[in-house]
Write a protein that holds these residues in place. Structure first.
Motif, PDB file in Angstrom:
ATOM      1  N   ALA A 183      18.503  -7.428   9.069  1.00 52.87           N
ATOM      2  CA  ALA A 183      19.382  -6.769  10.025  1.00 52.87           C
ATOM      3  C   ALA A 183      18.692  -5.579  10.690  1.00 52.87           C
ATOM      4  CB  ALA A 183      20.650  -6.299   9.321  1.00 52.87           C
ATOM      5  N   ARG A 184      19.131  -5.288  11.890  1.00 49.64           N
ATOM      6  CA  ARG A 184      18.646  -4.096  12.592  1.00 49.64           C
ATOM      7  C   ARG A 184      19.019  -2.861  11.772  1.00 49.64           C
ATOM      8  NH1 ARG A 184      20.374  -0.349  16.519  1.00 49.64           N
ATOM      9  NH2 ARG A 184      18.793   0.148  18.105  1.00 49.64           N
ATOM     10  N   GLY A 185      18.046  -1.988  11.537  1.00 49.64           N
ATOM     11  CA  GLY A 185      18.290  -0.780  10.763  1.00 49.64           C
ATOM     12  C   GLY A 185      18.046  -0.920   9.276  1.00 49.64           C
ATOM     13  N   ALA A 186      17.742  -2.130   8.818  1.00 52.85           N
ATOM     14  CA  ALA A 186      17.515  -2.355   7.386  1.00 52.85           C
ATOM     15  C   ALA A 186      16.027  -2.373   7.043  1.00 52.85           C
ATOM     16  CB  ALA A 186      18.165  -3.680   6.954  1.00 52.85           C
ATOM     17  N   GLY A 187      15.193  -1.870   7.950  1.00 48.53           N
ATOM     18  CA  GLY A 187      13.753  -1.990   7.764  1.00 48.53           C
ATOM     19  C   GLY A 187      13.215  -1.279   6.541  1.00 48.53           C
ATOM     20  N   LEU A 188      13.672  -0.047   6.298  1.00 44.45           N
ATOM     21  CA  LEU A 188      13.151   0.708   5.164  1.00 44.45           C
ATOM     22  C   LEU A 188      13.496   0.005   3.855  1.00 44.45           C
ATOM     23  CD1 LEU A 188      11.627   3.247   4.302  1.00 44.45           C
ATOM     24  CD2 LEU A 188      13.840   4.417   4.127  1.00 44.45           C
ATOM     25  N   GLU A 189      14.718  -0.457   3.736  1.00 44.11           N
ATOM     26  CA  GLU A 189      15.122  -1.174   2.524  1.00 44.11           C
ATOM     27  C   GLU A 189      14.303  -2.449   2.357  1.00 44.11           C
ATOM     28  OE1 GLU A 189      19.003  -3.483   0.628  1.00 44.11           O
ATOM     29  OE2 GLU A 189      19.258  -2.135   2.342  1.00 44.11           O
ATOM     30  N   THR A 190      14.093  -3.180   3.455  1.00 41.77           N
ATOM     31  CA  THR A 190      13.305  -4.408   3.387  1.00 41.77           C
ATOM     32  C   THR A 190      11.886  -4.132   2.916  1.00 41.77           C
ATOM     33  OG1 THR A 190      14.610  -5.458   5.145  1.00 41.77           O
ATOM     34  CG2 THR A 190      12.426  -6.358   4.726  1.00 41.77           C
ATOM     35  N   VAL A 191      11.277  -3.074   3.448  1.00 37.90           N
ATOM     36  CA  VAL A 191       9.911  -2.716   3.045  1.00 37.90           C
ATOM     37  C   VAL A 191       9.863  -2.335   1.572  1.00 37.90           C
ATOM     38  CG1 VAL A 191       8.110  -0.969   3.317  1.00 37.90           C
ATOM     39  CG2 VAL A 191       9.099  -2.061   5.328  1.00 37.90           C
ATOM     40  N   LEU A 192      10.828  -1.540   1.117  1.00 39.99           N
ATOM     41  CA  LEU A 192      10.840  -1.116  -0.281  1.00 39.99           C
ATOM     42  C   LEU A 192      11.035  -2.308  -1.219  1.00 39.99           C
ATOM     43  CD1 LEU A 192      12.901   2.199  -0.039  1.00 39.99           C
ATOM     44  CD2 LEU A 192      10.435   1.935  -0.308  1.00 39.99           C
ATOM     45  N   ARG A 193      11.815  -3.274  -0.809  1.00 43.16           N
ATOM     46  CA  ARG A 193      11.993  -4.486  -1.626  1.00 43.16           C
ATOM     47  C   ARG A 193      10.685  -5.277  -1.673  1.00 43.16           C
ATOM     48  NH1 ARG A 193      17.377  -6.328  -2.102  1.00 43.16           N
ATOM     49  NH2 ARG A 193      16.749  -8.481  -1.722  1.00 43.16           N
ATOM     50  N   ALA A 194      10.037  -5.406  -0.502  1.00 41.46           N
ATOM     51  CA  ALA A 194       8.777  -6.144  -0.465  1.00 41.46           C
ATOM     52  C   ALA A 194       7.690  -5.441  -1.269  1.00 41.46           C
ATOM     53  CB  ALA A 194       8.321  -6.325   0.986  1.00 41.46           C
ATOM     54  N   LEU A 195       7.699  -4.102  -1.255  1.00 39.27           N
ATOM     55  CA  LEU A 195       6.694  -3.352  -1.997  1.00 39.27           C
ATOM     56  C   LEU A 195       6.748  -3.648  -3.497  1.00 39.27           C
ATOM     57  CD1 LEU A 195       6.736   0.142  -0.226  1.00 39.27           C
ATOM     58  CD2 LEU A 195       4.766  -1.388  -0.455  1.00 39.27           C
ATOM     59  N   GLN A 196       7.915  -3.976  -4.004  1.00 38.37           N
ATOM     60  CA  GLN A 196       7.996  -4.315  -5.421  1.00 38.37           C
ATOM     61  C   GLN A 196       7.164  -5.559  -5.729  1.00 38.37           C
ATOM     62  OE1 GLN A 196      12.057  -4.561  -6.765  1.00 38.37           O
ATOM     63  NE2 GLN A 196      12.592  -2.538  -6.003  1.00 38.37           N
ATOM     64  N   LEU A 197       7.119  -6.486  -4.790  1.00 33.98           N
ATOM     65  CA  LEU A 197       6.321  -7.699  -4.979  1.00 33.98           C
ATOM     66  C   LEU A 197       4.850  -7.420  -4.735  1.00 33.98           C
ATOM     67  CD1 LEU A 197       8.610 -10.272  -3.091  1.00 33.98           C
ATOM     68  CD2 LEU A 197       8.712  -9.562  -5.495  1.00 33.98           C
ATOM     69  N   THR A 198       4.541  -6.675  -3.688  1.00 31.25           N
ATOM     70  CA  THR A 198       3.139  -6.464  -3.335  1.00 31.25           C
ATOM     71  C   THR A 198       2.444  -5.506  -4.302  1.00 31.25           C
ATOM     72  OG1 THR A 198       3.670  -4.678  -1.772  1.00 31.25           O
ATOM     73  CG2 THR A 198       3.640  -6.921  -0.913  1.00 31.25           C
ATOM     74  N   ARG A 199       3.154  -4.478  -4.760  1.00 22.81           N
ATOM     75  CA  ARG A 199       2.562  -3.573  -5.743  1.00 22.81           C
ATOM     76  C   ARG A 199       2.229  -4.324  -7.029  1.00 22.81           C
ATOM     77  NH1 ARG A 199       6.687   1.520  -4.513  1.00 22.81           N
ATOM     78  NH2 ARG A 199       5.378   2.503  -2.902  1.00 22.81           N
ATOM     79  N   THR A 200       3.083  -5.234  -7.406  1.00 19.73           N
ATOM     80  CA  THR A 200       2.821  -6.045  -8.592  1.00 19.73           C
ATOM     81  C   THR A 200       1.584  -6.901  -8.395  1.00 19.73           C
ATOM     82  OG1 THR A 200       5.188  -6.089  -9.131  1.00 19.73           O
ATOM     83  CG2 THR A 200       3.799  -7.790 -10.127  1.00 19.73           C
ATOM     84  N   THR A 201       1.471  -7.511  -7.231  1.00 20.34           N
ATOM     85  CA  THR A 201       0.354  -8.418  -6.963  1.00 20.34           C
ATOM     86  C   THR A 201      -0.976  -7.673  -6.880  1.00 20.34           C
ATOM     87  OG1 THR A 201       1.915  -9.788  -5.715  1.00 20.34           O
ATOM     88  CG2 THR A 201      -0.412 -10.262  -5.430  1.00 20.34           C
ATOM     89  N   CYS A 202      -0.964  -6.413  -6.465  1.00 18.19           N
ATOM     90  CA  CYS A 202      -2.205  -5.642  -6.358  1.00 18.19           C
ATOM     91  C   CYS A 202      -2.940  -5.535  -7.688  1.00 18.19           C
ATOM     92  CB  CYS A 202      -1.916  -4.240  -5.824  1.00 18.19           C
ATOM     93  SG  CYS A 202      -1.692  -4.165  -4.024  1.00 18.19           S
ATOM     94  N   ALA A 203      -2.239  -5.697  -8.798  1.00 19.42           N
ATOM     95  CA  ALA A 203      -2.901  -5.624 -10.107  1.00 19.42           C
ATOM     96  C   ALA A 203      -3.977  -6.693 -10.241  1.00 19.42           C
ATOM     97  CB  ALA A 203      -1.869  -5.766 -11.223  1.00 19.42           C
ATOM     98  N   ALA A 204      -3.831  -7.800  -9.513  1.00 19.05           N
ATOM     99  CA  ALA A 204      -4.837  -8.863  -9.564  1.00 19.05           C
ATOM    100  C   ALA A 204      -6.195  -8.351  -9.126  1.00 19.05           C
ATOM    101  CB  ALA A 204      -4.404 -10.038  -8.679  1.00 19.05           C
ATOM    102  N   LEU A 205      -6.209  -7.478  -8.129  1.00 22.57           N
ATOM    103  CA  LEU A 205      -7.468  -6.936  -7.623  1.00 22.57           C
ATOM    104  C   LEU A 205      -8.174  -6.122  -8.706  1.00 22.57           C
ATOM    105  CD1 LEU A 205      -6.129  -5.735  -4.144  1.00 22.57           C
ATOM    106  CD2 LEU A 205      -7.199  -7.937  -4.694  1.00 22.57           C
ATOM    107  N   SER A 206      -7.394  -5.329  -9.426  1.00 21.08           N
ATOM    108  CA  SER A 206      -7.976  -4.507 -10.485  1.00 21.08           C
ATOM    109  C   SER A 206      -8.495  -5.359 -11.634  1.00 21.08           C
ATOM    110  CB  SER A 206      -6.942  -3.501 -10.991  1.00 21.08           C
ATOM    111  OG  SER A 206      -6.611  -2.560  -9.993  1.00 21.08           O
TER     112      SER A 206
END
Length: 573
Positions: free
Chosen positions: A240-263
């Protein structure tokens, strides 16, 4: 009795590693020589990435619900670890597509238009088209609410204007997932995520900025994009329009987890070089591997890897099995594992001595690339201070959730038993706050007697429980500040990470030790004892006991890459 099988995530990763071939073989596409040459010339590893496309790696970035192979993040993490083990630049350049698409996979709720958008993006990713995630801007960095890129309503869509900078794959990407200001006043509801397909934009409406020279990941496309009144349709909005920050924060939970693979991949590479060095190098008539001080140091470094593996396994499995836990566990993982790996790699450099600084010698010349490449991982998807601040903001809820309702050992099986397949991602379960505390920590009380009954290191597990109890007492007395967070709060956050990591190791050992076969690392809780020794020492509640690291080194099999996630003797669930 059924024949032994590998845990699902390890099996998929092992298969990819075999298909990639021996990296020392000049006839293999993804080989050490080609990686070194690309780094030396600061060239993007295009040939290697094309080979990964042919092998089907993009399918692991797409949820199974949309035709891909992504079911649990535990498998994605182990697959990307295989790539990162050979070259971090390639893993970062290729894996960025998952980060770029994560906002679409993570949004909620979803209607038919959202599903159509997701299916279309899935087709794009499966075709090998890179997708980038454009969040940061010049002068704003991690301050997403300061973003100035605007998207204004026009002609049944939006006109996007502004610059996104320091974006991985900004030039190479065919699709840009960006956060734009849709309300001139900004604020938490003033931003929206949208997809800008560069293949459909008029050429005059955007330009890619030159790549920035970098100290590490030299061949990566770290550039930017400027959009000038670039029109995108209404269907480009992600959620939805205006839900961008929430969407990013939800996605960050997945991407932050995946970054551990690099380490984990970087740690694998660095430790392999150290093991080879200690075996090959002779000094004063004996191998370095026979020098007790050096053996002990390398045993400690492997203990740090096992601890990183344990917390990564539980958090990556929690992403789909206990999704509500990610609001706490994802920032814990992202703050802890890259920082721990930086320290681990530094320790490897001390072992290698002068070889850690040289580039032209066979094999060991690769170390300096691993060391400088990994430095950026701690910055991705929120730096270590940013992730610790996300945890600090939840201290009151975490304190109230401790110890909460009793959590028995069986409750942790979905997170810790590597033989149990995890469910697919349900984005509706993503939560931005800690409602019930932290499950791995709440499960410690029941785990301690279970470790004792299994003849594991119960005394150390009990000491960890006591330290966790004390920590929560301190959290209950903390009063968050909206600005000017005290340094002591970051220390509390780091201690919280240590407790979660130690608890993860306890649960992982408890649920898998009976299925580890004859692996000496698992016998009598060897690796767990060493990991808890390290954690308790860092927490300042117990002295270090380096003799355990001696035993860890002695247990490392010369013909096998050390890991506590790859159980050759694991049976079927």
């Amino acid at each position: 009795m059924a024949a032994p099988t590998l845990p699902l995530a390890a099996a998929v990763a092992r298969h990819l590693d075999e298909r990639l071939g021996d990296p020392d073989d000049a006839d293999v596409v993804f080989n050490h020589a080609r990686v070194a040459a690309a780094d030396e010339s600061e060239a993007f590893p295009a040939e290697i990435c094309a080979h990964l496309d042919r092998l089907g790696l993009p399918a692991h970035y797409v949820p199974a619900a949309y035709g891909g192979e992504l079911r649990g993040l535990d498998t994605l993490v182990q697959v990307l670890r295989v790539v990162a083990r050979r070259d971090l630049t390639t893993a970062i350049g290729h894996g960025k597509t998952f980060l770029g698409a994560a906002s679409v996979w993570a949004r909620s709720p979803r209607d038919e238009a959202d599903l159509a958008q997701a299916r279309a993006l899935a087709g794009t990713v499966l075709a090998g088209v890179p997708v980038c995630w454009a969040l940061t801007e010049p002068g704003h960095g991690s301050d997403l609410l300061g973003g100035e890129v605007s998207a204004l309503r026009s002609d049944g869509g939006y006109r996007v204007t502004g610059t996104k900078w320091l974006i991985n794959n900004a030039t190479r990407a065919g699709v840009v997932c960006l956060l734009a200001r849709t309300d001139p006043d900004g604020g938490p509801r003033g931003f929206t995520v949208l997809l800008a397909d560069k293949r459909e934009l008029p050429a005059h409406s955007y330009r890619c900025l030159p790549g920035e020279p970098t100290h590490g990941i030299r061949g990566a496309d770290i550039s930017g994009i400027t959009l000038d009144d670039a029109w995108v349709p209404e269907t480009a909005l992600v959620g939805a329009r205006g839900a961008g920050l929430e969407t990013v924060l939800r996605a960050l939970q997945l991407t932050r987890t995946t970054c551990a693979a690099l380490s984990l991949g970087a740690a694998d590479h660095a430790l392999a070089l150290v093991r080879r060095y200690l075996t090959d190098r002779r000094l004063y008539g004996r191998r370095l591997a026979d020098v007790p001080y050096l053996r002990r140091g390398v045993g400690r470094l492997h203990t740090m890897l096992f601890l990183a593996e344990a917390v990564t396994a539980l958090v990556s499995r929690a992403a789909t099995a206990e999704t509500e836990e990610l609001g706490v566990l994802a920032p814990v993982l992202k703050a802890f594992v890259p920082a721990l790996t930086d320290e681990l790699i530094g320790g490897c450099g001390e072992q290698l001595g002068a070889r850690a600084f040289l580039t032209g010698i066979p094999d060991y010349g690769r170390f300096q690339k691993v060391e400088r490449d990994h430095r950026i991982v701690g910055i991705f998807d929120g730096s270590t201070p940013v992730n610790r601040n996300a945890l600090i903001n939840q201290f009151p809820q975490l304190a109230r959730g401790w110890p909460g309702d009793p959590v028995d050992v069986a409750r942790l099986r979905s997170l810790a038993d590597l033989r149990v397949p995890v469910p697919e991602l349900d984005p509706d379960r993503l939560s931005l706050a800690a409602g019930r505390g932290c499950l791995p920590l709440r499960g410690l009380a029941a785990a301690v007697p279970a470790v004792r009954a299994a003849s594991g290191p119960a005394a150390r597990a009990e000491a960890l429980l006591a330290a966790t109890e004390l920590l929560h007492t301190e959290l209950a007395g903390y009063r968050p500040r909206p600005h000017d967070v005290e340094p002591a709060a970051y220390d509390l956050a780091h201690r919280y990470e240590l407790c979660v990591a130690g608890a993860s190791a306890v649960h992982l050992w408890l649920h898998n030790h009976e299925h580890a076969g004859a692996d000496p690392l698992w016998a009598d809780g060897l690796w767990l004892d060493a990991a808890l020794t390290w954690v308790l020492h860092r927490l300042g509640v117990a002295p270090d006991h380096p003799e355990g690291y001696d035993r860890v080194y002695a247990s490392l099999a010369p013909d096998r890459r050390p890991s506590v996630l790859d159980l050759d003797g694991a049976g079927e669930a």
